[in-house]
Design a protein around this motif. Sequence first.
Motif, mmCIF file in Angstrom:
data_model
loop_
_atom_site.group_PDB
_atom_site.id
_atom_site.type_symbol
_atom_site.label_atom_id
_atom_site.label_comp_id
_atom_site.label_asym_id
_atom_site.label_seq_id
_atom_site.Cartn_x
_atom_site.Cartn_y
_atom_site.Cartn_z
ATOM 1 N N LYS A 168 0.854 -1.186 0.000
ATOM 2 C CA LYS A 168 0.000 0.000 0.000
ATOM 3 C C LYS A 168 0.891 1.236 0.000
ATOM 4 N N GLU A 170 0.964 5.614 0.031
ATOM 5 C CA GLU A 170 0.435 6.970 0.096
ATOM 6 C C GLU A 170 1.617 7.910 -0.115
ATOM 7 N N GLN A 188 -1.068 -0.879 -4.195
ATOM 8 C CA GLN A 188 -2.461 -0.552 -3.915
ATOM 9 C C GLN A 188 -2.591 0.920 -3.539
ATOM 10 N N LEU A 189 -3.396 1.657 -4.320
ATOM 11 C CA LEU A 189 -3.672 3.062 -4.061
ATOM 12 C C LEU A 189 -5.126 3.218 -3.655
ATOM 13 N N GLU A 190 -5.520 4.434 -3.371
ATOM 14 C CA GLU A 190 -6.884 4.673 -2.898
ATOM 15 C C GLU A 190 -7.932 4.270 -3.923
ATOM 16 N N GLN A 191 -7.708 4.586 -5.196
ATOM 17 C CA GLN A 191 -8.722 4.315 -6.213
ATOM 18 C C GLN A 191 -8.215 3.452 -7.367
ATOM 19 N N ASP A 193 -5.191 0.043 -8.564
ATOM 20 C CA ASP A 193 -4.093 -0.880 -8.299
ATOM 21 C C ASP A 193 -3.164 -0.885 -9.506
ATOM 22 N N SER A 205 0.879 9.572 -5.583
ATOM 23 C CA SER A 205 -0.500 9.505 -5.111
ATOM 24 C C SER A 205 -0.582 10.077 -3.694
ATOM 25 N N ASP A 207 -2.460 12.143 -0.720
ATOM 26 C CA ASP A 207 -3.851 12.335 -0.311
ATOM 27 C C ASP A 207 -4.337 13.753 -0.577
ATOM 28 N N LYS A 243 -8.730 12.312 -9.502
ATOM 29 C CA LYS A 243 -9.598 11.619 -8.545
ATOM 30 C C LYS A 243 -11.002 12.206 -8.479
#
Length: 351
Positions: A168, A170, A188-191, A193, A205, A207, A243
């Motif tokens: 994961k 960030e 793995q990102l927020e929205q 892969d 990526s 936040d 996003k």
Amino acid sequence: KVEIDFRDLLIKFFAEEISDEELVLLKTWLDKDTENRKVFDQENELWQETSNKTKLEYFNTDIAWNDISNRLHLRRNNRKSVTVIRNSTFKIYIAAASVACLLMLGALSLLITRNDVFNKVAKSSTTILTPDGEKAHISLSDSTTIILNSGSKIEYKGHFNLKDRYIKLEGEAFFNVHTNPKKPFVVQLEQMDISATGTKFNVLSYDNEDRVEATLEEGKIQISIEGREPIHLQTGQQAVFLKRSGKFEIRDVNIETYTSWKENKLRFNDAPLEEVFRRIGRKYNVTFDLTSSDLLNLKYTATFIDESIEEVMQYLKVVTPITYKIYYRNTVNNNEYLKPKIVVGLRNPIK
């Protein structure tokens, strides 16, 4: 002062014979240094590989010790051979050679339930954070290397490279992924892969930013976004995902523009000033306050290597119609250090 043998603690952990006090010591040791976690991952992988030898009716610890010592480059001395009899009609148990105890005590055999140990390891995780203005170089147990940019975080489970290779992220990181077609490496990102079997690519990526960027330096990667068909990126391409709007774009780019940060360089090629300030702020750990929206229409081309923030801002002032003032803020009431703030305005209004 009593010296703690952490490899002994590792074996006790795998065998579920570790006490609460010892577990605290082990966790402290793992959190202290990423190299300690790498040792944990290597010995855990050896342990799991040993448990897969289910066709043998007996297990000789001489074989295990040779395997462990060869991989971890440890000496072979003061040891004895131990044989553990297996019963194929019951659950299969495994015996493992304890690296520390074989050296100190001569011999050791342990019986454990494989699934219980794996579940315990799987629940553990490692998190690595970089402070603002700093970078980190990370080596994973599968020989993948990661360069983590300022203000970023990665997290992975204890079964990394045993069950899968999921990370994961960030923030921003450059990945040099070790080739393994059987276990794809997945960021793995927020929205979305991003998956690869062996390649080099950069991912941005944060936040607090609307955009996600994946820039491919070498090989191929696959991008998966919920509700869309998988997208395959080729060398020299960049995928940009917004996003808030959900817009997605693939474009050809100059790779060095987006990966030179790992070499402590900043390269801009006709970049919007907003992006320029964002990347400068990340490298020099400063914040920007723009007093005019017309600043967003300016673009900039340059390369910075070892310049100070004062030199960078002076260069920007020479080639673009801006004014600026740097406010060096030290502390607030709770003694927390604040980032310097740079207020930027237009020297001449844009007509």
